[in-house]
Structure formats: structure tokens, C-alpha cells
Design a protein around this motif. Structure first.
Motif, PDB file in Angstrom:
ATOM      1  N   GLY A 324       0.939  -1.134  -0.048  1.00  0.00           N
ATOM      2  CA  GLY A 324       0.028   0.136  -0.093  1.00  0.00           C
ATOM      3  C   GLY A 324       0.748   1.263  -0.055  1.00  0.00           C
ATOM      4  N   ARG A 325       1.914   1.224   0.068  1.00  0.00           N
ATOM      5  CA  ARG A 325       2.837   2.214  -0.171  1.00  0.00           C
ATOM      6  C   ARG A 325       2.816   2.927  -1.451  1.00  0.00           C
ATOM      7  NH1 ARG A 325       8.366  -0.543   2.133  1.00  0.00           N
ATOM      8  NH2 ARG A 325       7.869  -1.784   0.448  1.00  0.00           N
ATOM      9  N   ARG A 326       2.779   4.326  -1.458  1.00  0.00           N
ATOM     10  CA  ARG A 326       2.576   5.007  -2.909  1.00  0.00           C
ATOM     11  C   ARG A 326       4.274   5.579  -3.247  1.00  0.00           C
ATOM     12  NH1 ARG A 326      -2.082   9.226  -1.623  1.00  0.00           N
ATOM     13  NH2 ARG A 326      -0.522   9.640  -0.031  1.00  0.00           N
ATOM     14  N   LEU A 327       4.605   5.240  -4.413  1.00  0.00           N
ATOM     15  CA  LEU A 327       5.831   5.998  -5.053  1.00  0.00           C
ATOM     16  C   LEU A 327       5.695   7.598  -4.466  1.00  0.00           C
ATOM     17  CD1 LEU A 327       8.473   5.551  -6.401  1.00  0.00           C
ATOM     18  CD2 LEU A 327       7.043   6.250  -8.584  1.00  0.00           C
ATOM     19  N   SER A 328       4.837   7.960  -4.865  1.00  0.00           N
ATOM     20  CA  SER A 328       4.853   9.839  -4.780  1.00  0.00           C
ATOM     21  C   SER A 328       5.010  10.384  -3.276  1.00  0.00           C
ATOM     22  CB  SER A 328       3.333  10.099  -5.300  1.00  0.00           C
ATOM     23  OG  SER A 328       2.233   9.540  -4.555  1.00  0.00           O
ATOM     24  N   ASP A 329       4.942   9.398  -2.634  1.00  0.00           N
ATOM     25  CA  ASP A 329       5.074   9.423  -1.024  1.00  0.00           C
ATOM     26  C   ASP A 329       6.564   9.983  -0.887  1.00  0.00           C
ATOM     27  OD1 ASP A 329       2.324   9.737  -0.490  1.00  0.00           O
ATOM     28  OD2 ASP A 329       2.404   7.825   0.379  1.00  0.00           O
ATOM     29  N   TYR A 330       7.529   9.628  -1.721  1.00  0.00           N
ATOM     30  CA  TYR A 330       8.730   9.560  -1.334  1.00  0.00           C
ATOM     31  C   TYR A 330       9.605  10.837  -2.100  1.00  0.00           C
ATOM     32  CZ  TYR A 330       8.398   5.016   0.513  1.00  0.00           C
ATOM     33  OH  TYR A 330       7.635   3.862   1.292  1.00  0.00           O
ATOM     34  N   ARG A 331      10.374  11.384  -1.436  1.00  0.00           N
ATOM     35  CA  ARG A 331      10.814  12.603  -2.064  1.00  0.00           C
ATOM     36  C   ARG A 331      11.864  12.348  -3.158  1.00  0.00           C
ATOM     37  NH1 ARG A 331      14.992  17.320   0.816  1.00  0.00           N
ATOM     38  NH2 ARG A 331      14.739  18.710  -0.757  1.00  0.00           N
ATOM     39  N   VAL A 332      12.679  11.273  -2.872  1.00  0.00           N
ATOM     40  CA  VAL A 332      13.750  10.968  -3.932  1.00  0.00           C
ATOM     41  C   VAL A 332      13.129   9.658  -4.673  1.00  0.00           C
ATOM     42  CG1 VAL A 332      15.885  10.093  -4.666  1.00  0.00           C
ATOM     43  CG2 VAL A 332      15.561  12.171  -2.861  1.00  0.00           C
ATOM     44  N   HIS A 416       8.568   8.131 -16.367  1.00  0.00           N
ATOM     45  CA  HIS A 416       9.397   9.329 -16.125  1.00  0.00           C
ATOM     46  C   HIS A 416       8.890  10.419 -15.303  1.00  0.00           C
ATOM     47  CE1 HIS A 416      11.588   7.079 -19.325  1.00  0.00           C
ATOM     48  NE2 HIS A 416      12.610   7.959 -19.184  1.00  0.00           N
ATOM     49  N   ALA A 417       7.803  10.979 -15.589  1.00  0.00           N
ATOM     50  CA  ALA A 417       6.941  12.126 -14.940  1.00  0.00           C
ATOM     51  C   ALA A 417       6.668  11.793 -13.246  1.00  0.00           C
ATOM     52  CB  ALA A 417       5.745  12.380 -15.545  1.00  0.00           C
ATOM     53  N   ALA A 418       6.923  10.346 -13.317  1.00  0.00           N
ATOM     54  CA  ALA A 418       6.622   9.872 -11.716  1.00  0.00           C
ATOM     55  C   ALA A 418       7.915   9.921 -11.031  1.00  0.00           C
ATOM     56  CB  ALA A 418       5.870   8.684 -11.266  1.00  0.00           C
ATOM     57  N   SER A 419       8.974  10.142 -11.626  1.00  0.00           N
ATOM     58  CA  SER A 419      10.234  10.046 -10.902  1.00  0.00           C
ATOM     59  C   SER A 419      11.095  11.272 -10.889  1.00  0.00           C
ATOM     60  CB  SER A 419      11.148   8.952 -11.767  1.00  0.00           C
ATOM     61  OG  SER A 419      10.617   7.748 -12.077  1.00  0.00           O
ATOM     62  N   THR A 420      11.917  11.436  -9.977  1.00  0.00           N
ATOM     63  CA  THR A 420      12.961  12.563  -9.745  1.00  0.00           C
ATOM     64  C   THR A 420      14.382  12.221 -10.465  1.00  0.00           C
ATOM     65  OG1 THR A 420      13.633  11.858  -7.833  1.00  0.00           O
ATOM     66  CG2 THR A 420      11.518  13.459  -7.828  1.00  0.00           C
ATOM     67  N   HIS A 421      14.737  11.237 -10.373  1.00  0.00           N
ATOM     68  CA  HIS A 421      15.986  10.817 -10.762  1.00  0.00           C
ATOM     69  C   HIS A 421      16.127   9.464 -11.816  1.00  0.00           C
ATOM     70  CE1 HIS A 421      16.813  12.957  -6.912  1.00  0.00           C
ATOM     71  NE2 HIS A 421      18.072  13.043  -7.327  1.00  0.00           N
ATOM     72  N   TYR A 422      17.004   9.484 -12.597  1.00  0.00           N
ATOM     73  CA  TYR A 422      17.413   8.072 -13.409  1.00  0.00           C
ATOM     74  C   TYR A 422      18.590   7.847 -13.057  1.00  0.00           C
ATOM     75  CZ  TYR A 422      16.683   4.808 -16.942  1.00  0.00           C
ATOM     76  OH  TYR A 422      16.528   3.653 -17.693  1.00  0.00           O
ATOM     77  N   GLY A 442      13.985  16.462 -17.412  1.00  0.00           N
ATOM     78  CA  GLY A 442      14.516  17.145 -16.251  1.00  0.00           C
ATOM     79  C   GLY A 442      15.040  16.560 -14.861  1.00  0.00           C
ATOM     80  N   LEU A 443      14.947  15.187 -15.299  1.00  0.00           N
ATOM     81  CA  LEU A 443      15.557  14.225 -14.018  1.00  0.00           C
ATOM     82  C   LEU A 443      16.870  14.392 -13.878  1.00  0.00           C
ATOM     83  CD1 LEU A 443      12.726  13.251 -14.782  1.00  0.00           C
ATOM     84  CD2 LEU A 443      13.411  10.998 -13.945  1.00  0.00           C
ATOM     85  N   THR A 444      17.335  14.204 -12.603  1.00  0.00           N
ATOM     86  CA  THR A 444      18.736  14.227 -12.303  1.00  0.00           C
ATOM     87  C   THR A 444      19.418  12.854 -12.602  1.00  0.00           C
ATOM     88  OG1 THR A 444      18.504  15.966 -10.466  1.00  0.00           O
ATOM     89  CG2 THR A 444      20.542  14.164 -10.463  1.00  0.00           C
ATOM     90  N   LEU A 445      20.333  12.599 -13.455  1.00  0.00           N
ATOM     91  CA  LEU A 445      20.926  11.593 -13.851  1.00  0.00           C
ATOM     92  C   LEU A 445      22.150  10.854 -13.232  1.00  0.00           C
ATOM     93  CD1 LEU A 445      20.553  12.192 -17.924  1.00  0.00           C
ATOM     94  CD2 LEU A 445      18.897  11.196 -16.192  1.00  0.00           C
TER      95      LEU A 445
END
Length: 534
Positions: A324-332, A416-422, A442-445
């Protein structure tokens, strides 16, 4: 007293029972007693080839054939080995001899038919394919593989006739898969749309090897289904790997392709030498062709591209795990898109993740693995194995979200839009579309400092992971690739989790300025004109 044949039979049982080491030892003991035993030479050659020592295996099979020139197994397997070694003419001669022994050999017929299609010998290919079909079950109706090969032959004949028809408009034939979720299919879709938008008349020909992994029709650009009209072409641009290219008589053969390791396989080198020109996506691929002895004036660089995406125009994928954990709840939120194979180095990536992250971190890893379903069991086994290697459980690390199944181009953008880094730990890339697109959004790579990444990334716009050259394994045995430094990757990962703002880097402006699909298509058109293909 036990005979040589009895000992050989025992070794063959071990060979087929996946006990290759014991079987090889027995074959060698037989040869110590009887050096001119052709079966032991042939079978030991097979095992040595399997270990990546292809040339050594071929030599043992050659010794077996010198002793018994019409040894059917050695003939067929040496033919297959000679293909791997990039000796297609010698391989074809062995297939023909094998066919003399066994006129119903489907392997020999299909390999010779493929060789004829690769060289544009359409009449010969037709005879071989019809012969293969006639040997089939029942009325001689071709099986799916034969039917598709016959369709490709018929299409090649049509393209040749169209090229001579002065009433048709000039244009370009593009061949490739375009209905599945592979990187090559995506490149076909993007390049073809760009060519059409630039005013180039395109006839798009599906290589039609299979339907199993195709995307649903509603996920494919309708434009692509309208590009079946004849054109008067000077060339066929085939976007695929060299062994899948088939020549059309009278038209230039141009292959758009790429490779991931330092050196292309001998089979690729031999096939590429038959083509008029090879176009690759990056300088690292060009160097691989040059190291194989390819003429410098016949291998060219024309990069692939990235899509410009307006901020907020792509809805982030809603990812929730079984707990039940949501990816969007994490900062990174760190994304990796990979096929489930050794080259992608998922074990190295997971070693770093499980060894570096902590359960209390506001960080999550999003893995999109494979192009279809069925990899979850393999991933669970991999996670269990890596956890045992480093002595840390999944519960002690930041969470891992797993996505599998076929996704449309739009759904991939949603990841990709759901992520902050790749982040990649790959052993080598010919382009790495997911990484490039992540940078464009715009993700940090975090990227390995090797192969295709050098074409569009550096330390100014991405975190580069040192990657020394090491020997490849499995499908890349006998070749060299790169191995990203796991210690440095761990340091970088820890830094971006602890200070995401302070470690922020963006390749977005650089990628959009220099590597848009529009720019990529313009470069390709300019090159095709330079090669007198348009």
C-alpha cells in the motif's frame, strides 16, 4: 571391458543432462586414448563453443570432419559456429553439405534461405523456402516462420520493381519492426514520423518476424499504417541489427543500428561489410565497427533523439506496491528501465541500493523490467540472491517498486514523470533511450561513464560513475564491456538521497537543444542525401 562407445554414451548422457564439466572431462579422456575419435572431438567442440571459446570449438569440429567428412552433427554444428565467427560463405558451404546428407534438414534449409535473403538472392531464397514448406507436415503449407520469410521475399521483389517504375514518386523505403515496445521499434516510429513531416515520401515495411510482443493497435501512431504506398527508391534504410538486414537487388542497403560493448561480434562485422553503409547512433558504436575493420567511409554517426515534454503535460503514473505504499510519497524517486539480462547489470544496481539505502530514507527505486510480463519471479529470485550476498534484507533498505508488462510510449513517459532521478548501472549502451528521455524531462541523472552516454552526457549535466573495462559474460563472453564502480555509485546515491537539492543536475537544456527528434531527423536526412540515398 568397457568400450569407447560405452564411455562416449555415458558422456553424452551427462552432456544432455546439463553436466557439461563432467562430460567434457570424459570426452578428453576418450581423446587421450583415441585421438582420432570424431564424435568426442565434435561434442567437446560443442561444449567449448558454449563456454565462449568459439574458434577453439570450431577447430575441434574441423578435426572431426577431417576424420569423417560426412559426419552430420559436426557438419551442421560447424556451420552454425562458422556463422558465429563471421564466416558466412564457409558456413553456407557446410550447410549445403549437410543438406546433401539430410535433404530434410530444416535448419540447413532455413539458414541457407536466410543467407540468400540477406544477400538479395530472391530466386534462390524462394526455392529454398518452398522446398522447406514442401517437407512440412500435411499439404506442405508453410509454417509461420516460412510464411513470413516468403512475405519478406515477395516484398523485396516488389520494392525492386517499384525502384524501376519511373511513374512512381521518389522516396525512401524504411524497414524495421515498429509495432512492439523495443528501442528499435521506437526509433522507427520517431524517425519515420520525422521523415514524413520533412516531406520525404516513405514506404514503411514491417520486418514482421512475430506478433507476440506487439503493442495494441490503438497505441501505435495511425500514420504508420498509411505508409504502404509504392515509392521509387534509391535505398532501403533498415533500422535493426545487422543480421536481420535483407538486401533488395538494385537498391542501396543502409543499416541504422548500434552496439553496446567495445567490439561488435564477428557475425555483425561480416554482415555489415555486405551493406553499402552503416549508420550508428553514437561515436562509441562507430569505434566498435572500426575496431572490427569496417571501412571508415562506410560507417557514419547520426544520433537518435529525445522528445520535448511540456512541464505538467504528462500525468505521473500512480504506483502503489503490495504493502500500500505510494511511490509519490517519497521525496527521491529513482527510475531504472531495463531488459532482464546481464548487460543491464541489475544485480549491481540492487547491490548498491540494498547496501546503501535505509528503510527510513525518503527514497524509493522504481524498476521497469522487461518488455512484457513474466519477470517478477526472476526479479524476486535476484533480490533474494543479492540480499544474501550483502547481508541486508529488503526491509532494511528503502523500498523497491517493480513494474512489468507492455507499456505504451505514453505510459513509459508516465514513469518518467513520476520520478525525480534516473540511474543506470549498465555494462554498455548503444543509446539508452530511457536515460536520454529522463534527462530531457529534467530528471537528475546517474550514468555510467562509458559507451553511448559520452555522446550526450558529461559531469556538467549528470553524475557520471567511473566504469573500467572488464570481460563480458554470457551473451557477451569473449568480448569486453564496462563495469560501473559500485563504491562510487553508492557514494553518489547516498549523496542524492541525503541532499537532493544540493546534488541537482540537469541535462534538459543540453539534450533539447542538440538531441531533439527533429534535429535527429534533420541529421539523418542530410546524411542520406550525402550518401545519394534520397
Amino acid at each position: 571391458m568397457t568400450s569407447i562407445q560405452d564411455i562416449l554414451q555415458k558422456a553424452v548422457g551427462l552432456h544432455h543432462g546439463a553436466e557439461a564439466g563432467r562430460a567434457a572431462a570424459i570426452y578428453r579422456s576418450i581423446l587421450a586414448l583415441e585421438p582420432a575419435q570424431p564424435d568426442a572431438l565434435h561434442l567437446l567442440g560443442l561444449l567449448i563453443r558454449r563456454d565462449g571459446r568459439t574458434a577453439d570449438g570450431a577447430l575441434l569440429m574441423e578435426r572431426a570432419l577431417l576424420l569423417e567428412p560426412m559426419h552430420s552433427g559436426a557438419l551442421l554444428n560447424r556451420a552454425l559456429t562458422l556463422q558465429q565467427l563471421g564466416k558466412p560463405d564457409e558456413a553456407a558451404a557446410h550447410f549445403r553439405r549437410s543438406l546433401e546428407l539430410d535433404p530434410a534438414s530444416d535448419i540447413s534449409l532455413s539458414r541457407l534461405a536466410n543467407e540468400a535473403l540477406a544477400c538479395g538472392r530472391l530466386a534462390e531464397a524462394g526455392r529454398l523456402l518452398r522446398r522447406s514448406a514442401a517437407l512440412g507436415v500435411g499439404s506442405g503449407t508453410p509454417d509461420d516462420r516460412q510464411r513470413r520469410a516468403l512475405e519478406r521475399r515477395a516484398t523485396a521483389r516488389d520494392l525492386r520493381e517499384d525502384a524501376e517504375d519511373r511513374t512512381l514518386p521518389p522516396g525512401l523505403v524504411v524497414r524495421g519492426v515498429f509495432r512492439d515496445s523495443s528501442g528499435y521499434a521506437f526509433a522507427v516510429r520517431r524517425f519515420v514520423r520525422g521523415l514524413v513531416e520533412a516531406g520525404i515520401r516513405v514506404r514503411l515495411v514491417d520486418l514482421n518476424y512475430a506478433d507476440a510482443d506487439n503493442l495494441p493497435d490503438d497505441q501505435i501512431d495511425p500514420l504508420l499504417r498509411t505508409l504502404d504506398r509504392p515509392v521509387r527508391a534509391k535505398a532501403v534504410l533498415t533500422i535493426t541489427t545487422p543480421p536481420a538486414v535483407e538486401a533488395v537487388p538494385g537498391l542501396k542497403t543502409i543499416n541504422y543500428t548500434m552496439f553496446e560493448a567495445l567490439d561488435i561480434p564477428p557475425l555483425w562485422a561480416a554482415q555489415s561489410r555486405r551493406h553499402d553503409h552503416v549508420v550508428v547512433a553514437t561515436g562509441s558504436s562507430r569505434e566498435a565497427w572500426l575496431r572490427a575493420g569496417h571501412p571508415p567511409d562506410r560507417v557514419h554517426v547520426s544520433p537518435a533523439g529525445v522528445d520535448a515534454v511540456e512541464a505538467g503535460s504528462i500525468p505521473p503514473s500512480a504506483i502503489v506496491d503490495s504493502a500500500g505504499r505510494r511511490l509519490s510519497d517519497y521525496r527521491v524517486r529513482v527510475l531504472n528501465v531495463s531488459d532482464f539480462n546481464d548487460r543491464k547489470n541489475l544485480d549491481g544496481l540492487l547491490r548498491v541500493w540494498l547496501g546503501t539505502t535505509r528503510a527510513e530514507d525518503s527514497a524509493a527505486l522504481l524498476l521497469k523490467v522487461g518488455k512484457g510480463s513474466g519477470v517478477s519471479d526472476g526479479m524476486r529470485d535476484l533480490l533474494t540472491r543479492v540480499s544474501a550476498q550483502i547481508g541486508r534484507t529488503l526491509a532494511q533498505a528503502a523500498p523497491v517498486f517493480l513494474v512489468e508488462g507492455k507499456l505504451s510510449d505514453a505510459d513509459m513517459m508516465g514513469l518518467h514523470a513520476a520520478s525525480t532521478h534516473y540511474w543506470s548501472m549498465s555494462h554498455g549502451e548503444g543509446w539508452d533511450l530511457p536515460m536520454a528521455q529522463a534527462g530531457a524531462m529534467g530528471l537528475t541523472l546517474l550514468a555510467p561513464d562509458h559507451s553511448a552516454y559520452h555522446a550526450y552526457l558529461d559531469d556538467r549535466v549528470a553524475h557520471m560513475i567511473p566504469s573500467p573495462v572488464t570481460p563480458g559474460i554470457t551473451a557477451y563472453a569473449g568480448q569486453d564491456w564496462w563495469s560501473p564502480d559500485e563504491g562510487e555509485a553508492a557514494r553518489l546515491l547516498r549523496a542524492v538521497i541525503d541532499d537532493p537539492d544540493g546534488t541537482r543536475r540537469s541535462a534538459q537544456a543540453h539534450l533539447l537543444e542538440h538531441f531533439s527528434w527533429q534535429a535527429a531527423t534533420r541529421r539523418l536526412i542530410d546524411l542520406l542525401r550525402e550518401l545519394d540515398a534520397l
